[in-house]
Design an enzyme around this catalytic site. Structure first.
Site, PDB file in Angstrom:
ATOM      1  CG  HIS A  78      54.905   3.674  55.473  1.00  0.00           C
ATOM      2  ND1 HIS A  78      54.996   4.421  56.751  1.00  0.00           N
ATOM      3  CD2 HIS A  78      54.191   3.998  54.773  1.00  0.00           C
ATOM      4  CE1 HIS A  78      53.676   5.187  56.556  1.00  0.00           C
ATOM      5  NE2 HIS A  78      53.315   4.696  55.479  1.00  0.00           N
ATOM      6  CG  ASP A 126      55.680  -2.041  57.961  1.00  0.00           C
ATOM      7  OD1 ASP A 126      54.423  -2.474  58.018  1.00  0.00           O
ATOM      8  OD2 ASP A 126      55.769  -0.865  57.583  1.00  0.00           O
ATOM      9  CD  GLN A 171      50.552  -1.397  52.016  1.00  0.00           C
ATOM     10  OE1 GLN A 171      49.862  -2.093  51.289  1.00  0.00           O
ATOM     11  NE2 GLN A 171      50.488  -0.223  52.237  1.00  0.00           N
ATOM     12  CB  CYS A 205      54.263   7.712  53.833  1.00  0.00           C
ATOM     13  SG  CYS A 205      52.733   8.780  54.422  1.00  0.00           S
ATOM     14  CE  LYS A 207      48.193   0.596  55.637  1.00  0.00           C
ATOM     15  NZ  LYS A 207      47.804   1.681  55.091  1.00  0.00           N
TER      16      LYS A 207
HETATM   17  N1  C6P Z   1      50.543   3.256  54.059  1.00  0.00           N
HETATM   18  C1  C6P Z   1      49.857   4.116  51.842  1.00  0.00           C
HETATM   19  O1  C6P Z   1      49.325   4.670  51.297  1.00  0.00           O
HETATM   20  P1  C6P Z   1      49.277   2.794  59.423  1.00  0.00           P
HETATM   21  O2  C6P Z   1      48.808   4.066  58.904  1.00  0.00           O
HETATM   22  O3  C6P Z   1      49.744   2.564  60.842  1.00  0.00           O
HETATM   23  O4  C6P Z   1      47.784   2.066  59.403  1.00  0.00           O
HETATM   24  O5  C6P Z   1      49.964   2.107  58.500  1.00  0.00           O
HETATM   25  C2  C6P Z   1      51.485   2.684  58.366  1.00  0.00           C
HETATM   26  C3  C6P Z   1      52.270   1.871  57.254  1.00  0.00           C
HETATM   27  C4  C6P Z   1      53.356   1.211  57.645  1.00  0.00           C
HETATM   28  N2  C6P Z   1      54.048   0.467  56.802  1.00  0.00           N
HETATM   29  C5  C6P Z   1      53.844   0.323  55.487  1.00  0.00           C
HETATM   30  C6  C6P Z   1      54.355  -0.417  54.451  1.00  0.00           C
HETATM   31  C7  C6P Z   1      52.502   1.007  54.998  1.00  0.00           C
HETATM   32  O6  C6P Z   1      52.176   1.022  53.557  1.00  0.00           O
HETATM   33  C8  C6P Z   1      51.846   1.922  55.884  1.00  0.00           C
HETATM   34  C9  C6P Z   1      50.505   2.782  55.476  1.00  0.00           C
HETATM   35  C10 C6P Z   1      49.614   3.694  53.262  1.00  0.00           C
HETATM   36  O7  C6P Z   1      51.023   3.421  51.452  1.00  0.00           O
HETATM   37  C11 C6P Z   1      49.233   5.075  53.906  1.00  0.00           C
HETATM   38  S1  C6P Z   1      50.497   6.054  54.107  1.00  0.00           S
END
Ligand code: C6P
Length: 422
Positions: free
Chosen positions: A138, A215, A218, A379, A241
């Protein structure tokens, strides 16, 4: 594959028997119609819906406890501080960290990764040292590393993928060298759903003298996470999430590393003493929590973790695996539909396209049926470019998704084919 051999108490279910159907009543938003239709919410990787107990915890905090934390000696401040710190210990148990000092509250996964990027590199990296990431990251696990590389003269290396959408191990082992200081890798891809063997990555990294940031944005909503067993050095994830509120994230870090790293931001609460001549810093975890934190949402995050603990993360993973298999089979039967990636272990997300229909058009047609999916580059532009398309559609599953949601999606996709005369 990451095998969990010892199951921390938090990962076992205390509810004997639950099904996704039985959970839906707990989520008020799932009861509302969207565009006059039943809502089929399949965009859980973007954010999950909130159970009533999380919403109530937020209201309760503001109605009964609201005060600043770690500052006042008055009753409300004590109550707020206690509730805030209870979430920290709940997080600690949820991921089986050794100590609550290893749990830092941030705004989200993005901020957690930025914290490590800036603070770890300052303490542990010299010009020409290397950071390894992978092609399925991401943007939150790409851009912070690019920024510190540019600023500090570091080098970014990228592990390529196999045609299945898994990490190319030979290439990874070739990239891993004496200059590698950190490997930053997603536990689960937000596009392909690939589950990366982070325990194996940590073993290889440590043998080469490097550290590992995972990370877990997910993964934490879908799988039991045991940071001691994974033996990762850092683990980042987001409350929103995981059926919790927005604006709260967690950075887990091994205590000895966090101790050695400089603060990321300066301000109130992160100091031990301040004078114009010399400032000293607070102990962990407060050293990394400058300013008034997002108290209400941290407090309400505990309700989400309690909810997941009651369901049991092992059981969450089992239920979602069943629905993932059902979804893949159903989607494969649709003429002209391409599913991207074929990892041995897929969790949470399925990216796909329907021949001749732009994913944005597809998303709009599905939306008319009350079916919420995400379309675009998710993203993860380098990954989607590697897939050879400008964009994809993506469904992503959560604990309340049912076979009916997938059946509605399939019906919607057939309708889209008819509408676009495919
Ligand atoms: N992905 C998606 O629709 P934040 O925004 O900080 O809570 O998470 C960022 C992030 C970081 N790593 C991974 C693997 C992610 O999937 C995400 C967030 C969302 O896939 C929003 S772009």
């Amino acid at each position: 594959m990451t095998r969990i051999t010892s199951v921390p108490a938090a990962h076992r279910s205390t509810i004997r028997c639950w099904t996704p159907e039985s959970l839906r009543a707990e989520f008020p938003i799932l009861q509302r119609p969207v565009r006059g239709k039943t809502l089929h919410y399949l965009d859980n990787a973007a954010t999950t819906q909130k159970p009533r107990i999380v919403i109530e915890a937020l209201v309760r905090y503001y109605e009964e406890w609201n005060a600043n934390v770690h500052r006042g000696i008055h009753y409300l401040s004590e109550q707020a501080t206690q509730a805030f710190e209870q979430t920290r210990t709940t997080v600690q148990r949820f991921i089986n960290a050794c100590s609550s000092r290893e749990i830092i509250f941030t705004r989200g996964t993005t901020e957690s990764i930025n914290l490590v990027a800036w603070s770890f590199s300052r303490r542990f990296m010299q010009a020409n040292d290397e950071i390894i990431i992978t092609h399925l990251e991401h943007h939150s696990n790409i851009v912070p590393w690019q920024m510190v590389c540019e600023e500090r003269g570091l080098k970014l290396r990228v592990v390529p993928l196999t045609p299945e959408g898994e990490l190319d191990w030979e290439a990874f082992e070739r990239l891993l060298g004496p200059r590698t200081k950190l490997i930053a890798v997603a536990h689960v891809s937000n596009v392909l759903g690939t589950v990366n063997p982070v325990q194996k990555i940590a073993e290889l990294a440590h043998a080469a003298g490097a550290r590992v940031l995972v990370d877990g944005a997910q993964a934490a909503p879908h799988l039991p996470v045991n940071v001691q067993e994974l033996d990762c050095d850092f683990y980042a994830f987001s409350a929103h999430k995981m059926y919790g509120p927005t604006g709260v994230g967690v950075l887990y870090g091994k205590e000895e590393l966090l101790e050695a790293m400089p603060p990321y931001q300066g301000g109130g609460d992160m100091i031990a003493s301040v004078s114009f001549e010399k400032t000293t810093y607070n102990v962990l975890p407060y050293k990394f929590e400058a300013g008034t934190p997002n108290i209400a949402d941290v407090v309400a995050f505990k309700a989400a973790l309690d909810f997941l603990n009651q369901l049991g993360m092992e059981e969450v993973a089992t239920q979602e695996k069943k629905l993932m298999e059902y979804s893949l089979q159903a989607l494969r039967e649709i003429p002209g539909l391409t599913i991207y990636g074929n990892p041995a272990w897929r969790c949470g997300a399925i990216a796909f396209n329907l021949d001749g229909i732009h994913p944005h058009d597809l998303g709009t047609v599905l939306d008319q049926q009350g079916i919420a999916i995400r379309t675009g580059h998710h993203c993860a532009q380098p990954l989607v470019e590697w897939l050879g398309v400008p964009a994809t559609a993506r469904v992503s599953l959560g604990i309340y998704n049912t076979v009916e949601d997938i059946d509605a999606l399939v019906a919607g996709l057939h309708q889209a084919r008819k509408f676009f005369r495919m």
